[in-house]
Scaffold this motif. Structure first.
Motif, PDB file in Angstrom:
ATOM      1  N   ARG A  95       0.817  -1.221   0.000  1.00 43.29           N
ATOM      2  CA  ARG A  95       0.000   0.000   0.000  1.00 43.29           C
ATOM      3  C   ARG A  95       0.851   1.271   0.000  1.00 43.29           C
ATOM      4  NH1 ARG A  95      -3.432   2.511   4.357  1.00 43.29           N
ATOM      5  NH2 ARG A  95      -5.250   3.436   3.334  1.00 43.29           N
ATOM      6  N   CYS A  96       1.885   1.315   0.864  1.00 42.62           N
ATOM      7  CA  CYS A  96       2.714   2.524   0.944  1.00 42.62           C
ATOM      8  C   CYS A  96       4.156   2.279   0.537  1.00 42.62           C
ATOM      9  CB  CYS A  96       2.658   3.107   2.349  1.00 42.62           C
ATOM     10  SG  CYS A  96       3.498   2.076   3.599  1.00 42.62           S
ATOM     11  N   GLU A  97       4.491   1.002   0.214  1.00 42.24           N
ATOM     12  CA  GLU A  97       5.813   0.614  -0.282  1.00 42.24           C
ATOM     13  C   GLU A  97       6.928   0.763   0.757  1.00 42.24           C
ATOM     14  OE1 GLU A  97       6.568   2.684  -3.907  1.00 42.24           O
ATOM     15  OE2 GLU A  97       4.966   1.678  -4.996  1.00 42.24           O
ATOM     16  N   SER A  98       6.577   0.872   2.037  1.00 45.58           N
ATOM     17  CA  SER A  98       7.592   0.901   3.081  1.00 45.58           C
ATOM     18  C   SER A  98       8.015  -0.529   3.418  1.00 45.58           C
ATOM     19  CB  SER A  98       7.055   1.594   4.332  1.00 45.58           C
ATOM     20  OG  SER A  98       5.971   0.859   4.879  1.00 45.58           O
ATOM     21  N   THR A  99       9.163  -0.658   4.069  1.00 44.87           N
ATOM     22  CA  THR A  99       9.639  -1.981   4.483  1.00 44.87           C
ATOM     23  C   THR A  99       8.894  -2.422   5.737  1.00 44.87           C
ATOM     24  OG1 THR A  99      11.833  -1.531   3.583  1.00 44.87           O
ATOM     25  CG2 THR A  99      11.656  -3.322   5.176  1.00 44.87           C
ATOM     26  N   THR A 100       8.443  -3.664   5.742  1.00 41.27           N
ATOM     27  CA  THR A 100       7.643  -4.146   6.868  1.00 41.27           C
ATOM     28  C   THR A 100       7.918  -5.612   7.128  1.00 41.27           C
ATOM     29  OG1 THR A 100       5.384  -4.445   7.707  1.00 41.27           O
ATOM     30  CG2 THR A 100       5.702  -4.704   5.343  1.00 41.27           C
ATOM     31  N   ARG A 101       7.600  -6.055   8.343  1.00 46.17           N
ATOM     32  CA  ARG A 101       7.670  -7.473   8.720  1.00 46.17           C
ATOM     33  C   ARG A 101       6.269  -8.040   8.955  1.00 46.17           C
ATOM     34  NH1 ARG A 101      12.816  -9.234   9.942  1.00 46.17           N
ATOM     35  NH2 ARG A 101      14.380  -7.606  10.228  1.00 46.17           N
ATOM     36  N   HIS A 102       5.270  -7.393   8.360  1.00 48.23           N
ATOM     37  CA  HIS A 102       3.882  -7.790   8.609  1.00 48.23           C
ATOM     38  C   HIS A 102       3.191  -8.312   7.342  1.00 48.23           C
ATOM     39  CE1 HIS A 102       3.629  -6.436  12.775  1.00 48.23           C
ATOM     40  NE2 HIS A 102       4.378  -5.419  12.414  1.00 48.23           N
ATOM     41  N   ASN A 103       3.831  -9.252   6.680  1.00 48.48           N
ATOM     42  CA  ASN A 103       3.200 -10.001   5.578  1.00 48.48           C
ATOM     43  C   ASN A 103       2.656  -9.111   4.469  1.00 48.48           C
ATOM     44  OD1 ASN A 103       3.710 -12.375   7.019  1.00 48.48           O
ATOM     45  ND2 ASN A 103       1.729 -12.292   8.045  1.00 48.48           N
ATOM     46  N   GLY A 104       3.452  -8.170   4.001  1.00 51.30           N
ATOM     47  CA  GLY A 104       3.081  -7.397   2.836  1.00 51.30           C
ATOM     48  C   GLY A 104       2.212  -6.193   3.080  1.00 51.30           C
ATOM     49  N   LEU A 105       1.844  -5.925   4.329  1.00 53.14           N
ATOM     50  CA  LEU A 105       1.057  -4.737   4.659  1.00 53.14           C
ATOM     51  C   LEU A 105       1.574  -4.214   5.994  1.00 53.14           C
ATOM     52  CD1 LEU A 105      -1.335  -3.096   3.480  1.00 53.14           C
ATOM     53  CD2 LEU A 105      -2.835  -4.381   4.993  1.00 53.14           C
ATOM     54  N   CYS A 106       2.138  -3.001   5.999  1.00 51.57           N
ATOM     55  CA  CYS A 106       2.804  -2.500   7.197  1.00 51.57           C
ATOM     56  C   CYS A 106       1.809  -2.255   8.331  1.00 51.57           C
ATOM     57  CB  CYS A 106       3.584  -1.224   6.884  1.00 51.57           C
ATOM     58  SG  CYS A 106       2.548   0.230   6.617  1.00 51.57           S
ATOM     59  N   ALA A 107       2.343  -2.060   9.529  1.00 52.92           N
ATOM     60  CA  ALA A 107       1.511  -1.905  10.715  1.00 52.92           C
ATOM     61  C   ALA A 107       0.584  -0.695  10.616  1.00 52.92           C
ATOM     62  CB  ALA A 107       2.392  -1.791  11.959  1.00 52.92           C
ATOM     63  N   ILE A 108       1.092   0.426  10.108  1.00 54.10           N
ATOM     64  CA  ILE A 108       0.278   1.643  10.020  1.00 54.10           C
ATOM     65  C   ILE A 108      -0.860   1.461   9.018  1.00 54.10           C
ATOM     66  CG2 ILE A 108       0.310   4.073   9.361  1.00 54.10           C
ATOM     67  CD1 ILE A 108       3.112   4.252  10.483  1.00 54.10           C
ATOM     68  N   CYS A 109      -0.560   0.864   7.881  1.00 53.17           N
ATOM     69  CA  CYS A 109      -1.609   0.629   6.887  1.00 53.17           C
ATOM     70  C   CYS A 109      -2.634  -0.373   7.412  1.00 53.17           C
ATOM     71  CB  CYS A 109      -0.995   0.136   5.581  1.00 53.17           C
ATOM     72  SG  CYS A 109      -0.070   1.409   4.675  1.00 53.17           S
ATOM     73  N   ASP A 112      -4.897   1.598   9.741  1.00 52.68           N
ATOM     74  CA  ASP A 112      -5.811   2.480   9.013  1.00 52.68           C
ATOM     75  C   ASP A 112      -6.980   1.694   8.419  1.00 52.68           C
ATOM     76  OD1 ASP A 112      -4.258   4.651   9.620  1.00 52.68           O
ATOM     77  OD2 ASP A 112      -3.207   4.699   7.693  1.00 52.68           O
ATOM     78  N   GLN A 113      -6.661   0.586   7.760  1.00 51.35           N
ATOM     79  CA  GLN A 113      -7.719  -0.186   7.111  1.00 51.35           C
ATOM     80  C   GLN A 113      -8.580  -0.915   8.144  1.00 51.35           C
ATOM     81  OE1 GLN A 113      -6.307  -2.609   3.864  1.00 51.35           O
ATOM     82  NE2 GLN A 113      -5.783  -0.802   2.662  1.00 51.35           N
ATOM     83  N   HIS A 114      -7.973  -1.344   9.244  1.00 49.66           N
ATOM     84  CA  HIS A 114      -8.753  -1.990  10.311  1.00 49.66           C
ATOM     85  C   HIS A 114      -9.756  -1.007  10.911  1.00 49.66           C
ATOM     86  CE1 HIS A 114      -9.847  -4.030  14.036  1.00 49.66           C
ATOM     87  NE2 HIS A 114      -9.509  -2.919  14.670  1.00 49.66           N
ATOM     88  N   ALA A 115      -9.338   0.245  11.118  1.00 50.55           N
ATOM     89  CA  ALA A 115     -10.233   1.234  11.734  1.00 50.55           C
ATOM     90  C   ALA A 115     -11.492   1.415  10.898  1.00 50.55           C
ATOM     91  CB  ALA A 115      -9.501   2.566  11.907  1.00 50.55           C
ATOM     92  N   ASP A 116     -11.345   1.488   9.571  1.00 49.30           N
ATOM     93  CA  ASP A 116     -12.514   1.629   8.694  1.00 49.30           C
ATOM     94  C   ASP A 116     -13.373   0.378   8.734  1.00 49.30           C
ATOM     95  OD1 ASP A 116     -11.580   4.122   7.990  1.00 49.30           O
ATOM     96  OD2 ASP A 116     -10.563   3.414   6.177  1.00 49.30           O
ATOM     97  N   TRP A 117     -12.720  -0.790   8.686  1.00 48.24           N
ATOM     98  CA  TRP A 117     -13.469  -2.050   8.698  1.00 48.24           C
ATOM     99  C   TRP A 117     -14.184  -2.239  10.030  1.00 48.24           C
ATOM    100  CZ3 TRP A 117     -13.035  -6.378  11.840  1.00 48.24           C
ATOM    101  CH2 TRP A 117     -13.758  -7.503  11.417  1.00 48.24           C
ATOM    102  N   TRP A 118     -13.508  -1.918  11.135  1.00 45.71           N
ATOM    103  CA  TRP A 118     -14.079  -2.115  12.467  1.00 45.71           C
ATOM    104  C   TRP A 118     -15.296  -1.221  12.677  1.00 45.71           C
ATOM    105  CZ3 TRP A 118     -13.104  -5.808  15.963  1.00 45.71           C
ATOM    106  CH2 TRP A 118     -13.582  -5.638  17.264  1.00 45.71           C
ATOM    107  N   GLN A 119     -15.212   0.013  12.210  1.00 46.51           N
ATOM    108  CA  GLN A 119     -16.333   0.933  12.374  1.00 46.51           C
ATOM    109  C   GLN A 119     -17.557   0.439  11.619  1.00 46.51           C
ATOM    110  OE1 GLN A 119     -15.510   4.927  11.123  1.00 46.51           O
ATOM    111  NE2 GLN A 119     -17.422   5.744  11.942  1.00 46.51           N
TER     112      GLN A 119
END
Length: 237
Positions: A95-109, A112-119
């Motif tokens: 999503r943002c092309e940053s380096t992450t250890r979270h399976n292809g989707l960084c913690a911040i992204c 963000d997406q969880h907050a929309d889904w949870w609401q």
């Protein structure tokens, strides 16, 4: 209130990457300033994965020396006791092309997406089912956390509590499954079976390769022994 003898997994989110079959612990820095993590939020766990904070977080001493309830993440417990958490491989966030250890989707992204889904999803009740001996009972957890279970469908007799954890204290040793857990457990079993099949296939291929090599070597030895004495053991093998 005494600590429970078992705990349920963290609430479901499609953006959580922690093991869905365990309840996870959360590191809290300066709790007197920032407080505990907010229920429903997606935060980092002790095992350095992301999962949803339950309505009633579990609190323990820093040592965790006392008896622990079943269902806690063993990696979280080990990390809380001072062991190094596992090092997951790095990838690029899709999503943002940053380096992450979270399976292809960084913690911040993920947050963000969880907050929309949870609401959006938090406006619906979440069904669950428990199995206690020969009884199977259905229930639901509502957005405010209140849980209700139908004890007798024919008469409408039911029980309720402020949370699912509190409700389950009245159903000793009951097996609990939320609707999304059925899918996750089933998927986990499929993945496990596929992994076992792949491992067996690899082992079988390695065995066949070793057998073919042994046959070729044996054939070469026999070819080399064509001119030897007729009583040579290689001719009688």
């Amino acid at each position: 209130m005494p600590e429970p003898t078992f705990v349920l997994p963290n609430p479901y989110s499609p953006y959580a990457d922690a093991d869905p079959l365990y309840r996870h612990l959360f590191p809290v820095f300066a709790p007197e300033l920032v407080g505990d993590p907010a229920p429903g939020s997606l935060v980092l766990t002790r095992c350095e994965r992301m999962t949803v904070v339950p309505t009633e977080p579990i609190t323990y001493t820093d040592e965790l020396d006392g008896p622990l309830p079943a269902g806690l993440c063993p990696l979280c417990i080990a990390a809380h006791r001072g062991e190094a958490p596992p090092r997951f491989p790095t990838t690029e966030c899709r999503r943002c092309e940053s380096t992450t250890r979270h399976n292809g989707l960084c913690a911040i992204c993920r947050q963000d997406q969880h907050a929309d889904w949870w609401q959006a999803s938090d406006t619906w009740a979440r069904p669950f089912r428990i199995v206690q001996g020969k009884r199977t009972l259905d229930g639901a957890v509502f957005p405010n956390g209140q849980a209700v279970i139908i004890d007798d469908p024919e008469t409408g007799l039911s029980s309720s509590a402020e949370s699912l954890d509190l409700l389950l204290t009245g159903y000793h040793r009951a097996e609990v499954m939320l609707a999304e857990d059925v899918i996750r457990v089933g998927t986990a079993r499929v993945h496990h079976a596929a992994g076992e099949y792949a491992r067996m296939a690899i082992d079988l291929a390695d065995t066949r390769t070793a057998l073919d090599k042994a046959r070729r070597e044996l054939g070469e030895l026999k070819d080399e022994g064509d001119d030897c004495d007729p009583n040579c053991p290689c001719r009688n093998s």
